[in-house]
Design an enzyme around this catalytic site. Sequence first.
Site, short mmCIF file in Angstrom:
data_model
loop_
_atom_site.label_atom_id
_atom_site.label_comp_id
_atom_site.label_asym_id
_atom_site.label_seq_id
_atom_site.Cartn_x
_atom_site.Cartn_y
_atom_site.Cartn_z
N ARG A 91 32.11 -5.29 117.41
CA ARG A 91 33.47 -5.38 117.97
C ARG A 91 33.35 -5.36 119.49
O ARG A 91 32.69 -6.19 120.06
CB ARG A 91 34.34 -4.23 117.46
CG ARG A 91 34.72 -4.37 116.01
CD ARG A 91 35.18 -3.08 115.40
NE ARG A 91 34.04 -2.17 115.28
CZ ARG A 91 34.06 -1.02 114.63
NH1 ARG A 91 35.16 -0.62 114.06
NH2 ARG A 91 32.98 -0.27 114.56
N SER A 129 37.76 2.04 110.77
CA SER A 129 38.18 2.92 109.68
C SER A 129 38.73 4.23 110.22
O SER A 129 39.69 4.79 109.68
CB SER A 129 36.99 3.20 108.75
OG SER A 129 36.56 2.03 108.14
P1 ADP Z 1 28.75 2.52 109.54
O1 ADP Z 1 29.12 3.95 109.29
O2 ADP Z 1 27.45 2.09 108.95
O3 ADP Z 1 28.91 2.07 110.96
P2 ADP Z 1 31.22 1.15 108.87
O4 ADP Z 1 31.81 1.05 107.52
O5 ADP Z 1 31.99 1.94 109.88
O6 ADP Z 1 29.77 1.72 108.63
O7 ADP Z 1 30.95 -0.29 109.46
C1 ADP Z 1 30.06 -1.19 108.86
C2 ADP Z 1 29.84 -2.34 109.81
O8 ADP Z 1 31.04 -3.05 109.98
C3 ADP Z 1 29.39 -1.92 111.23
O9 ADP Z 1 28.48 -2.87 111.72
C4 ADP Z 1 30.68 -1.98 112.01
O10 ADP Z 1 30.45 -2.23 113.39
C5 ADP Z 1 31.36 -3.16 111.35
N1 ADP Z 1 32.82 -3.14 111.51
C6 ADP Z 1 33.69 -2.16 111.22
N2 ADP Z 1 34.96 -2.51 111.52
C7 ADP Z 1 34.88 -3.77 112.03
C8 ADP Z 1 35.82 -4.69 112.58
N3 ADP Z 1 37.12 -4.40 112.69
N4 ADP Z 1 35.36 -5.87 112.99
C9 ADP Z 1 34.04 -6.17 112.91
N5 ADP Z 1 33.09 -5.36 112.46
C10 ADP Z 1 33.50 -4.17 112.01
#
Ligand code: ADP
Length: 160
Positions: A91, A129
Amino acid sequence: MSHNAIYPGTFDPITYGHINILEKAAKQFDHTILAVADYTGKPTTFNLEERYQLCLEATAHLENVSVKKFKGLAVDFAISQGCSVMIRGLRAVSDFEYELSLALTNTKLNPQIETVFLIPSLRYMYLSSSLIRQLADLGSCLKDFVPPCVELALAQKYKS
Ligand code: ADP
């Protein structure tokens, strides 16, 4: 040769930002596995089974995507599933340092797995999230940010 990718994460809960990345991945790879991590290194609002079920429902429209739970290292799970590419979403600049160190660590753990970064559409750039959980706690409308099944699950979770 089939070209498979894994998209690992916590998905606590899955948002339209994650789905946007997954849709982009699904166009590039024969098959993409959304891999829901058991170990996250942080307390989660939804347990593993809840996070997994919401991911299943939210991605049912994507034919060449499957959802799996995994324990242990994402690189080990990727290999066990025949995937050579790990998808991560980038992001704003704020993601960069963490994602870079994660990608370099994963390369060190297993050089066979290549991390590929995908950038979300502009409207999902600031969606996370954690932000969604805060909005849910405050009773905000979430329909632009998460699928209906997630909106419902959040409403139930934060009712108490
Ligand atoms: P983690 O705890 O492994 O970071 P997440 O579920 O928070 O797991 O995120 C998984 C992946 O998705 C990460 O690479 C995160 O940067 C990406 N991600 C989360 N939200 C978004 C978004 N709105 N747009 C693009 N990528 C996202």
